[in-house]
Scaffold this motif. Structure first.
Motif, PDB file in Angstrom:
ATOM      1  N   HIS A   1      -3.263   5.922   0.083  1.00 42.09           N
ATOM      2  CA  HIS A   1      -4.877   5.476   0.391  1.00 42.09           C
ATOM      3  C   HIS A   1      -5.504   6.661  -0.232  1.00 42.09           C
ATOM      4  O   HIS A   1      -5.075   7.737   0.001  1.00 42.09           O
ATOM      5  CB  HIS A   1      -4.905   5.423   1.996  1.00 42.09           C
TER       6      HIS A   1
ATOM      7  N   HIS B   1      -7.133   2.295  -2.528  1.00 37.56           N
ATOM      8  CA  HIS B   1      -5.772   2.180  -2.266  1.00 37.56           C
ATOM      9  C   HIS B   1      -4.865   1.930  -3.235  1.00 37.56           C
ATOM     10  O   HIS B   1      -5.609   1.361  -4.518  1.00 37.56           O
ATOM     11  CB  HIS B   1      -5.597   1.128  -1.201  1.00 37.56           C
TER      12      HIS B   1
ATOM     13  N   ILE C   1       0.983  -1.480  -0.164  1.00 36.95           N
ATOM     14  CA  ILE C   1       0.021   0.081  -0.031  1.00 36.95           C
ATOM     15  C   ILE C   1       0.943   1.269   0.068  1.00 36.95           C
ATOM     16  O   ILE C   1       1.724   1.669   0.956  1.00 36.95           O
ATOM     17  CB  ILE C   1      -0.913   0.055   1.342  1.00 36.95           C
TER      18      ILE C   1
END
Length: 806
Positions: free
Chosen positions: A666, A681, A663
């Motif tokens: 976000h 994401h 990730i």
């Protein structure tokens, strides 16, 4: 045979010695050009046949930094800062025996020199062996004053085999004041840190000496307190110290002695006499009698940043009394809010709410940012001085400035640049009270952001933790000093569970080792310590704490993996990256797209759609996507690189790329009260240098399984038409929202300033179109503006609407 070989070597050496000057003469630039009105730099003629002598001088400084002085025609002189650059500093530092320069200074940062200004408009390539091989206006040809004396900061690493010191320490006068401390007279005060009151002592030879208090003023106290990290001074209760002195003098002149029948002093009397002599008053009196006074009088103006800058009168070594009628100078200082131990103060000191420091690794250092019109901006480094830096330090609750840093040494800021050529005297209460120039974007860029390193009080926090097992002093398993129930001090370990980058940031700061590069949860490869006991677990820090003791942790140790190999560790670094999103580009490129489901199989596989997409009638129908471009800049001082090495990157065949971080960003759509109504994401599809600012070369490229990262001064661009560069808003009803984008949300990679990673925009959605306005980065706005932003998220700014539709 051996003699013959020696003769051959000698002949070759002589021949080489004769030919070498000829070779040098052919490669050295010509110096026949005369001075012209355009001040065209010319090569400096060699001042003498012997090696040019260079020294570092000035105050306050360390052994590897200072004002540059050159010895020419039997006289020491300085270099003007006009056209000075890091290449010049590299040449000078190598002449002094250091491997390279880490920076340079202008505007007489280390004080004004005396005598000649030997060189001006010096321009080196960086590879010259001596500064006199660089282009300049010629020896002694300058239009500068000593207000423009240049200095250098060298990397504290010596060139291997470099023997000659080349006058690094500038023939330091033994009367030069370098260090100052307060030694408390009252014994109980020694147990409390910081020490705020005591006898002023200066480092003298191998020990410490006092200053006579005759003609001592509050201005002297102000300078001393600033050096020790305190913003303000307090009046000393002189009567208390006079009474101690008088009482001690009386007891010394008329000691009470128990005499035995034989007329001798009993052992008990001797013990009593020794005990009484250790009282505060007696110590003060006896120290005066010992003639430890090094300085006879001080006459500071109060604006100096170091005692060495004040007019000083030194005690004569053969004088019968060096402080007749006086006593050691005693000083009392007022600590800033961060260092106050006693909460019972009637009037608590306040710090400025429109000036702050950002991006620094240690307490009391950072890029100077000022608040104007609810928006934070920076200060340009033109004519940035220690006096101006000291005003900033004191208004933030620290002491005077230790360094006034230029050239974005604490990273580049964002937003406007509000001030240029700040000229503080040193007595101002705020930098806003100092004369300065308003600037335009053409005058300064963020590569010229000013920064400071302030004097801070000594708190001793670095002694309560240590690193063990690392290959360098910047890494290792963390061990904490603990006091057990028996009163025994011992080292224990910290449980690695929940240990992360923010906790590592605090540990590195506490150790004085700069920024956190990484927080390590397993340290089996650093197993070189016999410490095995876990004494702390569940440590949670915000990242701003002064020490780990200020962070939250479990009251009782709770660690599932209690073996020593799962203890917490850190890797610290002198520099760090700093990512920031281009907010205006998001605002300019935002639009809504209805995308057919048959074109979203790869996106669904990589979990880039909302959960309700799983119940859709594939491949029929569509998803409504909020799309935009994101341009992510690295404005820090170190490259941003994925935490995991390429051996652990994950290949995604669907899109044909590697993910170096699960990730990377976000994307969230929030209601007015902060509730998440839609999210997206993005993994690091391909983290690379899309483009760079002028003068910076690309280093990272994903093609052919290349290395991933973002170079300092470069940015990575994810265009709006790339998969997963969106928020699935299929289920979102029309209304007012907040768009929030967070880079590096899990703090996987350390940065100097995580507040730059978050962007917020007011968002209005009418079911067909989208509007973004009032976009800002992190805490770029004041707290008051942030409160207004969240209270009225739907209020449109009609002057700068951003409406895009597809």
């Amino acid at each position: 045979m051996e003699k013959s070989r020696r003769r051959e070597k000698l002949a070759v050496s002589l021949l080489f010695g004769l030919l070498l000057p000829c070779c040098l003469a052919q490669t050295t630039p010509s110096n026949t050009a005369t001075r012209t009105p355009t001040r065209t730099p010319t090569p400096s003629p060699s001042p003498q046949t012997e090696r040019l002598r260079v020294r570092l001088s000035g105050y306050p400084r360390k052994h590897n930094e200072g004002r540059v002085e050159l010895f020419y025609k039997g006289e020491w002189g300085t270099i003007c800062d006009d056209d000075f650059a890091i290449a010049n500093a590299n040449v000078l530092c190598r002449q002094l025996g250091f491997v390279e320069a880490t920076g340079w200074t202008h505007s007489a940062k280390y004080g004004k020199g005396q005598g000649k200004i030997w060189l001006d408009n010096v321009q080196c390539n960086g590879g010259e062996r001596s500064i006199d091989s660089c282009k300049s206006r010629g020896w002694g040809n300058s239009d500068c004053t000593h207000d423009e004396d240049a200095g250098v900061v060298c990397k504290d690493e010596r060139i291997p085999g470099f023997v000659e010191s080349n006058v690094i320490d500038a023939q330091v006068d033994e009367k030069q004041i370098e260090e100052v401390r307060l030694r408390p007279v009252v014994t109980t005060a020694r147990k409390k840190l910081p020490i705020t009151e005591g006898v002023v002592e200066v480092k003298y030879k191998d020990g410490w000496a006092q200053i006579c208090d005759l003609r001592w003023t509050i201005k002297n106290t102000h300078v001393i307190c600033g050096m020790l990290g305190f913003p303000h001074e307090r009046k000393v209760n002189k009567n208390f110290y006079k009474r101690l002195k008088k009482r001690a003098a009386e007891k010394v002149s008329r000691p009470k002695v128990n005499v035995s029948a034989g007329g001798r002093q009993t052992p008990k009397a001797k013990a009593n006499s020794k005990t009484k002599q250790s009282s505060p008053g007696k110590r003060l009196y006896l120290e005066r009698q010992k003639n430890h006074f090094h300085v006879h009088s001080v006459a500071c103006a109060g604006t100096e940043i170091h005692l060495a800058a004040c007019p000083l009168e030194f005690s004569k070594p053969n004088a019968t009394s060096s402080c007749e009628g006086g006593m050691p100078a005693v000083v009392s200082c007022m600590p800033g809010p961060l260092f106050i131990q006693n909460n019972g103060l009637k009037k608590k000191p306040k710090i400025s709410n429109n000036v702050r420091l950002k991006g620094g690794a240690k307490l009391g250092e950072g890029r100077v940012e000022v608040l104007k019109g609810n928006e934070w901006g920076t200060v340009c480094d033109d004519r940035w001085s220690l006096q101006s830096a000291s005003v900033v330090c004191r208004e933030l609750g620290f002491g005077s400035a230790k360094e006034a840093l230029t050239g974005a040494r604490m990273g580049q800021g964002i937003g406007p640049i509000y001030m240029n050529e700040v000229k503080c005297v040193g007595q101002e209460r705020s930098i806003w009270n100092c004369p300065f120039k308003n600037i335009t974007s053409e005058d300064c860029q963020h590569v010229e952001d000013a920064a400071v390193r302030c004097n801070v009080p000594y708190m001793g926090v670095e002694h309560s933790i240590r690193l063990a097992g690392g290959r360098t002093r910047y890494e290792g398993r963390l061990e904490v000093l603990s006091l057990d129930s028996n009163g025994t001090l011992s080292w224990g370990l910290i449980c690695g569970e929940t240990w992360n980058t923010r906790e590592a940031m605090v540990a590195c700061r506490q150790l004085g080792l700069g920024y956190a590069n990484q927080g390590v949860q397993e340290t089996w490869y650093w197993d070189s310590s016999n410490v095995t006991e876990m004494i702390m677990s569940g440590v949670k820090c915000t990242g701003n704490e002064m020490s780990l003791s200020q962070c939250q942790h479990h009251k009782t140790v709770s660690c599932q993996k209690a073996a020593a190999k799962f203890a917490a560790g850190v890797i610290c670094s002198d520099t760090a990256s700093d990512l920031v999103l281009n907010a205006s580009l998001v605002q300019q490129t935002v639009y809504i797209e209805d995308r057919p489901l048959h074109m979203l199989y790869c996106a669904a596989e990589e979990d880039c759609l909302s959960k309700t997409a799983a119940q859709a009638n594939w491949p029929y129908g569509h998803r409504r996507l909020l799309r935009f471009s994101s341009q992510i800049h690295n404005i820090g001082r170190a490259d941003f690189k994925p935490k995991a090495g390429r051996h652990s990157w994950v290949w995604h065949a669907c899109h044909g790329h590697y993910h170096s971080m699960d990730i990377f960003t976000h994307y969230d759509l929030l209601s007015g009260n902060g509730t998440k109504v839609a999210e997206g994401h993005k993994a690091s599809f391909c983290l690379e240098d899309t483009d760079c600012q002028e003068g910076v070369s690309k280093r990272y490229e994903c093609a052919n399984f290349g290395n991933q990262g973002i170079t300092v001064g470069c940015w990575d661009l994810y265009r709006h038409d790339i998969d997963c560069q969106w928020i699935d808003i299929t289920d979102v009803k029309p209304g007012n929202y907040i768009l929030q984008i967070v880079i590096n949300p899990n703090y996987e990679v350390a940065e100097s300033d995580f507040t730059n990673n978050c962007m917020k925009c007011n968002c209005k959605y009418d079911g067909h179109r989208i509007w973004l306005h009032n976009c800002h980065i992190g805490d770029a706005f004041s707290e008051e503006a942030e409160r207004r932003f969240e209270k009225y998220p739907g209020q449109l700014n009609n002057q700068i609407p951003s409406i895009n539709q597809q």
